[in-house]
Design an enzyme around this catalytic site. Sequence first.
Site, mmCIF file in Angstrom:
data_model
loop_
_atom_site.group_PDB
_atom_site.id
_atom_site.type_symbol
_atom_site.label_atom_id
_atom_site.label_comp_id
_atom_site.label_asym_id
_atom_site.label_seq_id
_atom_site.Cartn_x
_atom_site.Cartn_y
_atom_site.Cartn_z
ATOM 1 N N HIS A 164 0.810 -1.230 0.000
ATOM 2 C CA HIS A 164 0.000 0.000 0.000
ATOM 3 C C HIS A 164 0.838 1.271 0.000
ATOM 4 O O HIS A 164 0.444 2.279 -0.561
ATOM 5 C CB HIS A 164 -0.997 0.022 1.172
ATOM 6 C CG HIS A 164 -0.364 0.212 2.518
ATOM 7 N ND1 HIS A 164 0.186 -0.819 3.229
ATOM 8 C CD2 HIS A 164 -0.189 1.324 3.281
ATOM 9 C CE1 HIS A 164 0.667 -0.357 4.371
ATOM 10 N NE2 HIS A 164 0.462 0.946 4.423
ATOM 11 N N ASP A 165 2.003 1.248 0.652
ATOM 12 C CA ASP A 165 2.816 2.464 0.769
ATOM 13 C C ASP A 165 4.047 2.449 -0.124
ATOM 14 O O ASP A 165 4.991 3.191 0.115
ATOM 15 C CB ASP A 165 3.266 2.662 2.222
ATOM 16 C CG ASP A 165 2.260 3.468 3.026
ATOM 17 O OD1 ASP A 165 1.443 4.198 2.417
ATOM 18 O OD2 ASP A 165 2.300 3.375 4.269
ATOM 19 N N HIS B 65 -5.996 4.138 -0.371
ATOM 20 C CA HIS B 65 -5.990 3.751 1.050
ATOM 21 C C HIS B 65 -6.068 4.936 2.012
ATOM 22 O O HIS B 65 -6.246 4.738 3.215
ATOM 23 C CB HIS B 65 -4.807 2.827 1.376
ATOM 24 C CG HIS B 65 -3.458 3.482 1.416
ATOM 25 N ND1 HIS B 65 -2.726 3.746 0.286
ATOM 26 C CD2 HIS B 65 -2.696 3.922 2.446
ATOM 27 C CE1 HIS B 65 -1.581 4.320 0.616
ATOM 28 N NE2 HIS B 65 -1.535 4.443 1.941
ATOM 29 N N LYS C 29 5.817 5.558 -1.273
ATOM 30 C CA LYS C 29 6.681 6.390 -0.417
ATOM 31 C C LYS C 29 8.115 6.408 -0.939
ATOM 32 O O LYS C 29 8.917 7.241 -0.519
ATOM 33 C CB LYS C 29 6.650 5.889 1.036
ATOM 34 C CG LYS C 29 5.397 6.329 1.809
ATOM 35 C CD LYS C 29 5.457 5.865 3.261
ATOM 36 C CE LYS C 29 4.220 6.327 4.059
ATOM 37 N NZ LYS C 29 4.206 5.724 5.416
ATOM 38 N N ASP D 115 -4.222 -0.117 8.057
ATOM 39 C CA ASP D 115 -3.049 0.764 8.065
ATOM 40 C C ASP D 115 -3.073 1.697 9.270
ATOM 41 O O ASP D 115 -2.081 1.834 9.982
ATOM 42 C CB ASP D 115 -3.037 1.566 6.759
ATOM 43 C CG ASP D 115 -1.837 2.491 6.637
ATOM 44 O OD1 ASP D 115 -0.750 2.136 7.139
ATOM 45 O OD2 ASP D 115 -1.982 3.569 6.029
#
Length: 419
Positions: A253-254, A308, A257, A350
Amino acid sequence: MQTTPPSPDGADILCEILAVNEALSGLKDLDAILDRILTESRRIARADAGTVYLVEDGRLRFGYVHNDTLIGQGKVTKDVYADFTLPMDSTSIVGHVAATGRALDIADAYAMAPDAPVAFNPAFDRKTGYHTTSMLTLPVITSQGAVSGVIQLINAKDDAGRPVPFGPQARTLLPLLATMASVAIERAIMTRELILRMMQMAELRDPSETGAHVTRVGSYAAEVYHRYAQMAGTDERELKKTKDLIRVAAMLHDVGKVGISDKILKKPARLDPEEFAVMRMHTVYGARLFQNSTSELDAMSGSIALNHHEKWNGTGYPGRLDGLAPAQAPGPPKAGTEIPLEARIVALADVFDALGSRRSYKPPWPDEKILALLREERGAHFDPDVVDAFLDIFEVIAAIRDKYTEDQPAPDAPEGPAG
Ligand code: C2E
Ligand code: SIN
Ligand code: SIN
Ligand code: FE
Ligand code: FE
């Protein structure tokens, strides 16, 4: 396997093996593979229960469990997140099979010869009230000839559901199944390692973070989805397939980053509005990584990366976008079921994990404070049905959190083979 069983029809064997191979090859995640290995091997052997162990650092680590009598079929259960290891020696039946690399077929665990090379440990039966009778324990052997795991099946059943010894069909087919299992397991372990390495680039640049965060968010999302889908009456095949995809996709999901500078990502203080505007772009950066693919996994990964941080009440980001081009202005908000289900689930997983973890900008929160926030945000930040599913299985959530701590070694098994 001491005796030579009458051989089942060759064409039957081929059909079975091709079907099992097909079933295993479509799955992405290790847990889904172990679950399917148990489903298929229990079906062939008509076994009530089964456990898979994997070799890790010279020991056997618990991998997955089924038990129709104690757990039931297709339930969300904390038992699959058990966390223990056993030595690879004759202090247990699974350890013995791993050490020798040879299958062991026991007709009645309580009637084993006193001079057998390994003894049955009744501790699990005593603790749970289960009654172990027949046991078929098989090594999983890699193409290089190394033992990479053990499959243990318990209590083959006759038509009336009574425990009987394992039959010729099981003794012939299951070693072949174990061979295919070894290939599928190796592939799934590689997938997990690859994802963890990707995430290390993206967010583990901060040494206070580890792959445990990512693994937890994946498992929380998979189990919350499972409960949600059960409540919604989703059909079993669809449920299992989506549960597998969401576990892997949620881990990513991240991943966007990776596009955020260290100065912002590691800032040991609150972000100012300008910095937060940059940080929000991690959703779009992540989605871009998956946009040119047609695979279901990439589609779900892109959907989760992008959505998300959307909120049920329409106050999240990045909002509706016209494509994923760089330098987009924030779009008009997405709300409610306009946000894909998988992203509504990962949003909760999350935040739950972020609040319970130490961050460069905040200490970990205690559970009461986290649960109070989730209830407060039910119907605001979060889909109320997703919050309900989450709270419903909180025991399982807690087991996942206990299992995937920051790279602690697994504790030793308290006891024996069926546990
Ligand atoms: P993250 O640390 O993984 O946090 C994910 C989400 O958990 C946050 O999304 C937010 O919804 C929730 N969350 C985290 N900490 C808190 C908190 O102390 N209170 C509350 N009420 N919710 C919290 P959000 O806000 O969109 O942030 C996305 C990412 O941006 C964060 O991921 C983190 O990497 C970064 N970030 C957000 N705020 C700050 C900050 O003040 N300082 C720094 N250095 N990074 C921040
Ligand atoms: C299941 O456990 O029901 C299969 C899917 C998974 O574990 O990821
Ligand atoms: C991350 O977002 O930092 C990984 C999972 C989480 O703790 O939210
Ligand atoms: Fe995020
Ligand atoms: Fe996150």
